[in-house]
Design a protein around this motif. Structure first.
Motif, PDB file in Angstrom:
ATOM      1  N   LEU A  39      19.399  10.940   1.904  1.00  0.00           N
ATOM      2  CA  LEU A  39      19.135  12.121   2.727  1.00  0.00           C
ATOM      3  C   LEU A  39      17.720  12.628   2.462  1.00  0.00           C
ATOM      4  CD1 LEU A  39      22.517  14.058   2.327  1.00  0.00           C
ATOM      5  CD2 LEU A  39      21.711  12.897   4.381  1.00  0.00           C
ATOM      6  N   ARG A  40      17.343  12.689   1.190  1.00  0.00           N
ATOM      7  CA  ARG A  40      15.993  13.135   0.839  1.00  0.00           C
ATOM      8  C   ARG A  40      14.954  12.148   1.336  1.00  0.00           C
ATOM      9  NH1 ARG A  40      17.590  15.073  -5.321  1.00  0.00           N
ATOM     10  NH2 ARG A  40      18.190  17.220  -4.781  1.00  0.00           N
ATOM     11  N   ALA A  41      15.248  10.852   1.246  1.00  0.00           N
ATOM     12  CA  ALA A  41      14.303   9.838   1.728  1.00  0.00           C
ATOM     13  C   ALA A  41      14.110   9.922   3.230  1.00  0.00           C
ATOM     14  CB  ALA A  41      14.796   8.441   1.341  1.00  0.00           C
ATOM     15  N   SER A  42      15.047  10.561   3.914  1.00  0.00           N
ATOM     16  CA  SER A  42      14.958  10.715   5.369  1.00  0.00           C
ATOM     17  C   SER A  42      14.456  12.098   5.767  1.00  0.00           C
ATOM     18  CB  SER A  42      16.320  10.440   6.008  1.00  0.00           C
ATOM     19  OG  SER A  42      16.714   9.105   5.762  1.00  0.00           O
ATOM     20  N   GLY A  43      13.904  12.831   4.811  1.00  0.00           N
ATOM     21  CA  GLY A  43      13.209  14.080   5.119  1.00  0.00           C
ATOM     22  C   GLY A  43      13.993  15.351   4.914  1.00  0.00           C
ATOM     23  N   ALA A  44      15.286  15.252   4.570  1.00  0.00           N
ATOM     24  CA  ALA A  44      16.096  16.460   4.393  1.00  0.00           C
ATOM     25  C   ALA A  44      15.824  17.092   3.032  1.00  0.00           C
ATOM     26  CB  ALA A  44      17.579  16.129   4.518  1.00  0.00           C
ATOM     27  N   LYS A  45      16.002  18.411   2.966  1.00  0.00           N
ATOM     28  CA  LYS A  45      15.990  19.117   1.687  1.00  0.00           C
ATOM     29  C   LYS A  45      17.437  19.213   1.230  1.00  0.00           C
ATOM     30  CE  LYS A  45      11.832  21.885   2.525  1.00  0.00           C
ATOM     31  NZ  LYS A  45      11.272  23.266   2.619  1.00  0.00           N
ATOM     32  N   VAL A  46      17.717  18.697   0.049  1.00  0.00           N
ATOM     33  CA  VAL A  46      19.098  18.568  -0.412  1.00  0.00           C
ATOM     34  C   VAL A  46      19.268  19.216  -1.773  1.00  0.00           C
ATOM     35  CG1 VAL A  46      20.979  16.968  -0.932  1.00  0.00           C
ATOM     36  CG2 VAL A  46      19.306  16.388   0.837  1.00  0.00           C
TER      37      VAL A  46
ATOM     38  N   ILE B 111       0.839  -1.211   0.000  1.00  0.00           N
ATOM     39  CA  ILE B 111       0.000   0.000   0.000  1.00  0.00           C
ATOM     40  C   ILE B 111       0.869   1.254   0.000  1.00  0.00           C
ATOM     41  CG2 ILE B 111      -1.636   1.343   1.376  1.00  0.00           C
ATOM     42  CD1 ILE B 111      -2.825  -1.358   2.286  1.00  0.00           C
ATOM     43  N   ALA B 112       1.960   1.228   0.771  1.00  0.00           N
ATOM     44  CA  ALA B 112       2.851   2.395   0.818  1.00  0.00           C
ATOM     45  C   ALA B 112       3.585   2.591  -0.502  1.00  0.00           C
ATOM     46  CB  ALA B 112       3.862   2.225   1.949  1.00  0.00           C
ATOM     47  N   GLY B 113       3.880   1.515  -1.214  1.00  0.00           N
ATOM     48  CA  GLY B 113       4.523   1.612  -2.519  1.00  0.00           C
ATOM     49  C   GLY B 113       5.899   2.259  -2.453  1.00  0.00           C
ATOM     50  N   ALA B 114       6.142   3.213  -3.332  1.00  0.00           N
ATOM     51  CA  ALA B 114       7.451   3.871  -3.415  1.00  0.00           C
ATOM     52  C   ALA B 114       7.779   4.657  -2.148  1.00  0.00           C
ATOM     53  CB  ALA B 114       7.496   4.789  -4.633  1.00  0.00           C
ATOM     54  N   ARG B 115       6.786   4.927  -1.303  1.00  0.00           N
ATOM     55  CA  ARG B 115       7.023   5.695  -0.075  1.00  0.00           C
ATOM     56  C   ARG B 115       7.611   4.835   1.037  1.00  0.00           C
ATOM     57  NH1 ARG B 115       2.778   6.535   2.165  1.00  0.00           N
ATOM     58  NH2 ARG B 115       1.267   5.533   0.781  1.00  0.00           N
ATOM     59  N   TYR B 116       7.537   3.507   0.883  1.00  0.00           N
ATOM     60  CA  TYR B 116       8.026   2.658   1.969  1.00  0.00           C
ATOM     61  C   TYR B 116       9.545   2.792   2.073  1.00  0.00           C
ATOM     62  CZ  TYR B 116       8.895  -1.190   5.119  1.00  0.00           C
ATOM     63  OH  TYR B 116       9.308  -1.930   6.205  1.00  0.00           O
ATOM     64  N   GLY B 117       9.996   3.045   3.272  1.00  0.00           N
ATOM     65  CA  GLY B 117      11.412   3.286   3.519  1.00  0.00           C
ATOM     66  C   GLY B 117      11.697   4.734   3.811  1.00  0.00           C
ATOM     67  N   GLN B 118      10.822   5.608   3.331  1.00  0.00           N
ATOM     68  CA  GLN B 118      10.998   7.025   3.621  1.00  0.00           C
ATOM     69  C   GLN B 118      10.703   7.282   5.096  1.00  0.00           C
ATOM     70  OE1 GLN B 118       8.681   9.380   0.888  1.00  0.00           O
ATOM     71  NE2 GLN B 118       9.590   8.402  -0.917  1.00  0.00           N
ATOM     72  N   ASN B 119      11.408   8.238   5.673  1.00  0.00           N
ATOM     73  CA  ASN B 119      11.235   8.544   7.086  1.00  0.00           C
ATOM     74  C   ASN B 119      11.504  10.025   7.302  1.00  0.00           C
ATOM     75  OD1 ASN B 119      14.281   8.854   8.179  1.00  0.00           O
ATOM     76  ND2 ASN B 119      14.207   7.248   6.611  1.00  0.00           N
ATOM     77  N   ASP B 120      11.249  10.504   8.487  1.00  0.00           N
ATOM     78  CA  ASP B 120      11.410  11.940   8.765  1.00  0.00           C
ATOM     79  C   ASP B 120      12.544  12.204   9.757  1.00  0.00           C
ATOM     80  OD1 ASP B 120      10.275  10.957  11.058  1.00  0.00           O
ATOM     81  OD2 ASP B 120       8.540  12.301  11.054  1.00  0.00           O
ATOM     82  N   SER B 121      13.512  11.296   9.804  1.00  0.00           N
ATOM     83  CA  SER B 121      14.592  11.441  10.787  1.00  0.00           C
ATOM     84  C   SER B 121      15.423  12.701  10.567  1.00  0.00           C
ATOM     85  CB  SER B 121      15.501  10.210  10.766  1.00  0.00           C
ATOM     86  OG  SER B 121      16.101  10.032   9.483  1.00  0.00           O
ATOM     87  N   LEU B 122      15.466  13.220   9.335  1.00  0.00           N
ATOM     88  CA  LEU B 122      16.230  14.443   9.051  1.00  0.00           C
ATOM     89  C   LEU B 122      15.324  15.594   8.643  1.00  0.00           C
ATOM     90  CD1 LEU B 122      19.317  13.059   7.058  1.00  0.00           C
ATOM     91  CD2 LEU B 122      19.033  13.330   9.528  1.00  0.00           C
ATOM     92  N   ALA B 123      14.052  15.490   8.987  1.00  0.00           N
ATOM     93  CA  ALA B 123      13.101  16.543   8.614  1.00  0.00           C
ATOM     94  C   ALA B 123      13.553  17.894   9.153  1.00  0.00           C
ATOM     95  CB  ALA B 123      11.714  16.201   9.154  1.00  0.00           C
ATOM     96  N   GLY B 124      13.464  18.908   8.324  1.00  0.00           N
ATOM     97  CA  GLY B 124      13.850  20.254   8.723  1.00  0.00           C
ATOM     98  C   GLY B 124      15.283  20.610   8.375  1.00  0.00           C
ATOM     99  N   GLN B 125      16.089  19.625   8.016  1.00  0.00           N
ATOM    100  CA  GLN B 125      17.480  19.909   7.659  1.00  0.00           C
ATOM    101  C   GLN B 125      17.574  20.349   6.198  1.00  0.00           C
ATOM    102  OE1 GLN B 125      20.441  17.041   8.814  1.00  0.00           O
ATOM    103  NE2 GLN B 125      19.402  16.517  10.725  1.00  0.00           N
ATOM    104  N   VAL B 126      18.338  21.401   5.970  1.00  0.00           N
ATOM    105  CA  VAL B 126      18.550  21.936   4.619  1.00  0.00           C
ATOM    106  C   VAL B 126      20.038  21.777   4.309  1.00  0.00           C
ATOM    107  CG1 VAL B 126      18.307  23.935   3.111  1.00  0.00           C
ATOM    108  CG2 VAL B 126      16.666  23.577   4.976  1.00  0.00           C
TER     109      VAL B 126
END
Length: 553
Positions: free
Chosen positions: A156-163, A109-124
């Protein structure tokens, strides 16, 4: 139940025990999310945690006492079948089959999103890699960072960072003058000048420049050199970009060093650093006092003759990244650039940043390819273009991406060209292709095609190979997060090999399609979900490495 869900349940249980005074633990001692890991021996359960040992000192009681309190709470969580205390206070947790098996459907159900996480969310993050001089084609020394840098950006992007992926074009300085002189000499049929660039690619560039500027031979050398320099530079950069495109590497920004000189950014950088109190004048030159920040010596920004140094461009470039809003700047440099670490961190400190947070320098070790031939075009190097033609982008990217970048690497072309389990990229890609073959066979056999309303009974996934495969699939998000945290995309490749191995063993032991006249059952349909979940995770992981996921092999 995913590892993240179990971690959160553990954290909630711990906080509840503190709130209800079962445990006396300081709030700041409680982790944001309790970490769970796979035990080395699967007989010890599906997951394990040492949180009781971590908190025992803060709680003022033995670790096993903490473990007993958490055990009682964990056993009440839906989906947890058994909790055992081992050794000094380890908690081994076993999930019931339904809770473990539900992961298969969640992944699909998650499809291509599975594995993505927010551990680095907010980091630029600004990620700079390759940055080769535009005076020749990309070669073997650039290849490793091309693969690792691009994969690092993806995790890095998959973990929520903006790169932002950035290529710094070293298009200023004497090497560009030597480059132009080499091309002009070829245009005139003269030998390569001293300090110039050899190789037939110079002749190719000369032909392109002459085609664009047929009257170039009629100009004086002084008049011709700037024209040749610009035209050859543009042609060489086009070649570099084309080669990177073939390698699957795309940059968000190509930043010109020359622009720092022509825009006045270097003099502005000197003024800003002087205002920070770190610039001084001595012997007619302008210096940056980098020794205040652990550098081995102070650095010249402007020579006594008024010419800016390469270091001054580094400083201006760092400030440019800061001004563009990048809180973190990651530099990927070659093995011969260890000396740059101290001076780059000193620049960050002089600019008012925290060198332990705002700048990070990763050093990659050399890579060699056994049997690789020197380029006919460049004469004395192994070109990336030739490696791509020889080995292919998938084999090259995967093999470069599956080893730590800070360790020397020797590639074996014969192995990378084998269609066997000895070839890691084939092993993983074949596992993905096999999941697609199972899909085709299942549809032909009447099992069906997985969809939202397709039959699924998670409790049926109870074979040992299914537990092993589900465990490997469930660990994928945490592997991605750790790959991003530690800047080690090779962790993803190695885990894909674990998944591929578990899948091949499951494939040999558990049938998706019924044999002979056997009827199609919910077990067949549920296993098809697990098959598709595996294919999805393999595809997601290969994408993080910039490698294709073929449907047939």
């Amino acid at each position: 139940m995913t590892p993240d869900e179990l971690s959160l349940a553990l954290t909630d249980a711990l906080r509840a025990a503190v709130t209800e005074s079962e445990l006396s633990v300081a709030r700041d001692a409680i982790p944001a999310q309790v970490k769970v890991e796979r035990p080395k021996n699967r007989e010890h359960g599906d997951w394990a945690t040492n949180i009781a040992l971590q908190l025992a000192k803060s709680a003022g009681v033995p670790p096993r006492t903490v473990a007993e309190i958490l055990k009682a709470r964990l056993e009440a969580i839906a989906g947890v079948s058994r909790v055992e205390i081992a050794g000094p206070g380890f908690l081994n947790i076993t999930l019931d089959a339904a809770a473990a098996g539900a992961l298969a459907k969640n992944i699909v159900i998650a499809g291509a999103r599975y594995g993505q996480n927010d551990s680095l969310a907010g980091q630029v993050i600004n990620l700079e890699f390759i940055s080769a001089n535009p005076t020749g084609p990309l070669h073997l020394a650039h290849t490793r960072w091309a693969a690792v840098g691009d994969s690092l950006a993806r995790v890095l992007r998959a973990s929520g960072a903006k790169v932002s992926k950035e290529y710094y074009i070293n298009d200023a300085g004497s090497q560009m003058n030597n480059f132009a002189a080499s091309v002009l000499a070829s245009i005139k049929g003269e030998p390569t000048p001293e300090g110039g660039y050899p190789g037939s690619y110079i002749d190719d560039l000369a032909h392109q420049v002459l085609t664009e500027h047929p009257a170039i031979r009629e100009l004086t050398e002084v008049a011709a050199l700037p024209v040749v320099r610009q035209a050859a530079y543009q042609a060489q950069m086009a070649d570099i970009k084309e080669t990177l495109e073939a390698f699957g590497v795309h940059f968000d920004v190509f930043f010109s060093e020359q622009s720092l000189h022509s825009s006045g950014a270097i003099s502005q950088a000197v003024d800003r650093l002087r205002a920070q109190g770190h610039v001084f004048d001595q012997d007619g030159a302008v210096w940056l006092r980098t020794t205040d920040f652990t550098d081995d010596k102070d650095r010249v920004l402007i020579r006594a003759n008024g010419e800016p140094t390469y270091f001054s461009a580094d400083a201006a470039y760092y400030l440019s990244k800061k001004d563009r809003g990048f809180d973190q700047k990651i530099y990927l440099l070659g093995a011969d650039h260890h000396g740059y670490i101290g001076r780059l961190k000193a620049i960050a400190a002089c600019a008012g940043d925290d060198p332990e947070h705002n700048i990070e320098v990763l050093i990659g070790q050399m890579v060699s390819v056994n049997g690789a031939r020197l380029s006919k075009r460049a004469g004395n190097i192994v070109e990336l273009r030739d490696l791509l033609n020889w080995l292919g982008a998938d084999a090259l990217r995967y093999s470069l991406g599956r080893s730590p970048a800070n360790s020397p690497l020797s590639l074996e072309p014969e192995q990378l060209q084998k269609a066997s389990n000895d070839n890691p990229v084939f092993y993983v890609q074949y596992a993905h292709a096999r999941t697609k073959a199972v899909d085709r066979n299942a549809e032909a056999a009447g099992v069906g095609v997985v969809s939202a309303d397709f039959a699924f009974d998670a409790s049926l996934l109870e074979h040992p190979t299914e537990s092993e495969l589900l465990a490997a699939l469930g660990s994928f998000p945490s592997v991605v997060a750790e790959a991003a945290k530690f800047r080690e995309p090779h962790r993803v490749a190695r885990h894909l090999e674990v998944i591929a191995g578990a899948y091949h063993r499951w494939y040999d032991a558990c049938r998706v399609t019924p044999q002979g006249e056997e009827p199609v059952t919910d077990l067949n349909r549920t296993r098809l979900w697990l098959n598709d979940a595996t294919g999805q995770v393999l595809a997601n992981g290969l994408d993080l490495l910039g490698v294709t996921a073929p449907e047939r092999m």
